[in-house]
Motif scaffolding. Sequence first.
Motif, PDB file in Angstrom:
ATOM      1  N   VAL A  39       0.871  -1.174   0.000  1.00  0.00           N
ATOM      2  CA  VAL A  39       0.000   0.000   0.000  1.00  0.00           C
ATOM      3  C   VAL A  39       0.910   1.226   0.000  1.00  0.00           C
ATOM      4  O   VAL A  39       1.753   1.382   0.876  1.00  0.00           O
ATOM      5  N   LEU A  40       0.748   2.072  -1.007  1.00  0.00           N
ATOM      6  CA  LEU A  40       1.535   3.291  -1.131  1.00  0.00           C
ATOM      7  C   LEU A  40       0.578   4.467  -1.056  1.00  0.00           C
ATOM      8  O   LEU A  40      -0.364   4.564  -1.839  1.00  0.00           O
ATOM      9  N   SER A  41       0.815   5.371  -0.091  1.00  0.00           N
ATOM     10  CA  SER A  41       0.037   6.601   0.029  1.00  0.00           C
ATOM     11  C   SER A  41       0.967   7.773  -0.269  1.00  0.00           C
ATOM     12  O   SER A  41       1.999   7.917   0.383  1.00  0.00           O
ATOM     13  N   VAL A  42       0.595   8.587  -1.250  1.00  0.00           N
ATOM     14  CA  VAL A  42       1.418   9.721  -1.664  1.00  0.00           C
ATOM     15  C   VAL A  42       0.622  11.006  -1.440  1.00  0.00           C
ATOM     16  O   VAL A  42      -0.518  11.116  -1.888  1.00  0.00           O
ATOM     17  N   GLU A  43       1.228  11.969  -0.744  1.00  0.00           N
ATOM     18  CA  GLU A  43       0.589  13.263  -0.511  1.00  0.00           C
ATOM     19  C   GLU A  43       0.735  14.127  -1.760  1.00  0.00           C
ATOM     20  O   GLU A  43       1.837  14.474  -2.161  1.00  0.00           O
ATOM     21  N   LEU A  44      -0.396  14.469  -2.374  1.00  0.00           N
ATOM     22  CA  LEU A  44      -0.410  15.316  -3.570  1.00  0.00           C
ATOM     23  C   LEU A  44      -1.492  16.385  -3.433  1.00  0.00           C
ATOM     24  O   LEU A  44      -2.397  16.484  -4.266  1.00  0.00           O
ATOM     25  N   ASN A  99      -8.997  13.524  -1.051  1.00  0.00           N
ATOM     26  CA  ASN A  99      -8.531  14.573  -0.132  1.00  0.00           C
ATOM     27  C   ASN A  99      -7.020  14.814  -0.198  1.00  0.00           C
ATOM     28  O   ASN A  99      -6.349  14.931   0.828  1.00  0.00           O
ATOM     29  N   GLY A 100      -6.467  14.862  -1.414  1.00  0.00           N
ATOM     30  CA  GLY A 100      -5.049  15.170  -1.580  1.00  0.00           C
ATOM     31  C   GLY A 100      -4.106  14.002  -1.377  1.00  0.00           C
ATOM     32  O   GLY A 100      -2.893  14.169  -1.416  1.00  0.00           O
ATOM     33  N   ILE A 101      -4.652  12.788  -1.171  1.00  0.00           N
ATOM     34  CA  ILE A 101      -3.823  11.599  -0.965  1.00  0.00           C
ATOM     35  C   ILE A 101      -4.106  10.592  -2.073  1.00  0.00           C
ATOM     36  O   ILE A 101      -5.253  10.196  -2.294  1.00  0.00           O
ATOM     37  N   LEU A 102      -3.053  10.189  -2.778  1.00  0.00           N
ATOM     38  CA  LEU A 102      -3.159   9.124  -3.778  1.00  0.00           C
ATOM     39  C   LEU A 102      -2.784   7.819  -3.088  1.00  0.00           C
ATOM     40  O   LEU A 102      -1.691   7.706  -2.528  1.00  0.00           O
ATOM     41  N   GLU A 103      -3.700   6.854  -3.093  1.00  0.00           N
ATOM     42  CA  GLU A 103      -3.418   5.552  -2.496  1.00  0.00           C
ATOM     43  C   GLU A 103      -3.390   4.506  -3.600  1.00  0.00           C
ATOM     44  O   GLU A 103      -4.365   4.343  -4.330  1.00  0.00           O
ATOM     45  N   VAL A 104      -2.253   3.838  -3.724  1.00  0.00           N
ATOM     46  CA  VAL A 104      -2.079   2.793  -4.734  1.00  0.00           C
ATOM     47  C   VAL A 104      -1.922   1.463  -4.006  1.00  0.00           C
ATOM     48  O   VAL A 104      -1.121   1.347  -3.076  1.00  0.00           O
ATOM     49  N   ARG A 105      -2.708   0.474  -4.424  1.00  0.00           N
ATOM     50  CA  ARG A 105      -2.630  -0.867  -3.834  1.00  0.00           C
ATOM     51  C   ARG A 105      -2.081  -1.826  -4.889  1.00  0.00           C
ATOM     52  O   ARG A 105      -2.595  -1.891  -5.997  1.00  0.00           O
ATOM     53  N   LEU A 106      -1.010  -2.520  -4.498  1.00  0.00           N
ATOM     54  CA  LEU A 106      -0.309  -3.409  -5.418  1.00  0.00           C
ATOM     55  C   LEU A 106      -0.297  -4.817  -4.828  1.00  0.00           C
ATOM     56  O   LEU A 106       0.551  -5.141  -3.988  1.00  0.00           O
ATOM     57  N   PRO A 107      -1.232  -5.681  -5.258  1.00  0.00           N
ATOM     58  CA  PRO A 107      -1.282  -7.044  -4.732  1.00  0.00           C
ATOM     59  C   PRO A 107      -0.036  -7.843  -5.131  1.00  0.00           C
ATOM     60  O   PRO A 107       0.438  -7.754  -6.258  1.00  0.00           O
TER      61      PRO A 107
END
Length: 122
Positions: A39-44, A99-107
């Motif tokens: 799980v990657l959360s990036v503040e954008l 809300n300004g956060i990109l969340e990428v889920r990589l199984p």
Amino acid sequence: MALPRTAPSSWMQSLDLPSQLFETGSTDYELYEEDDEFVLSVELPGFDPEEITASWDDGVLDIAAEHDDQQRGERRTYHRRFRFPKSVADEEITAEYTNGILEVRLPVEEAVVSGREIEIES
């Protein structure tokens, strides 16, 4: 010419450069592994979803964003690459921007056992 032996932040202060160019210790993302997926959360903050791209290529996740504010005459860009050590099920990667956060889920792909059993002699 000898290189400085102190921490980069202390010798860079004397260069009178903007501090945000060489921030140390702060990150704009969080990466962790949970339930067989990364799980990657990036503040954008300040970007619209259509200004953000995410792409996957051979173990590397590429995140890019570009925002033109014509009223202020400003342009903001973001670009970062993340390399993953395990096999990712690339067809199952999902991304959500809230809300300004990109969340990428990589199984993570299930490991396939290969090879052969070795007979142990006694």
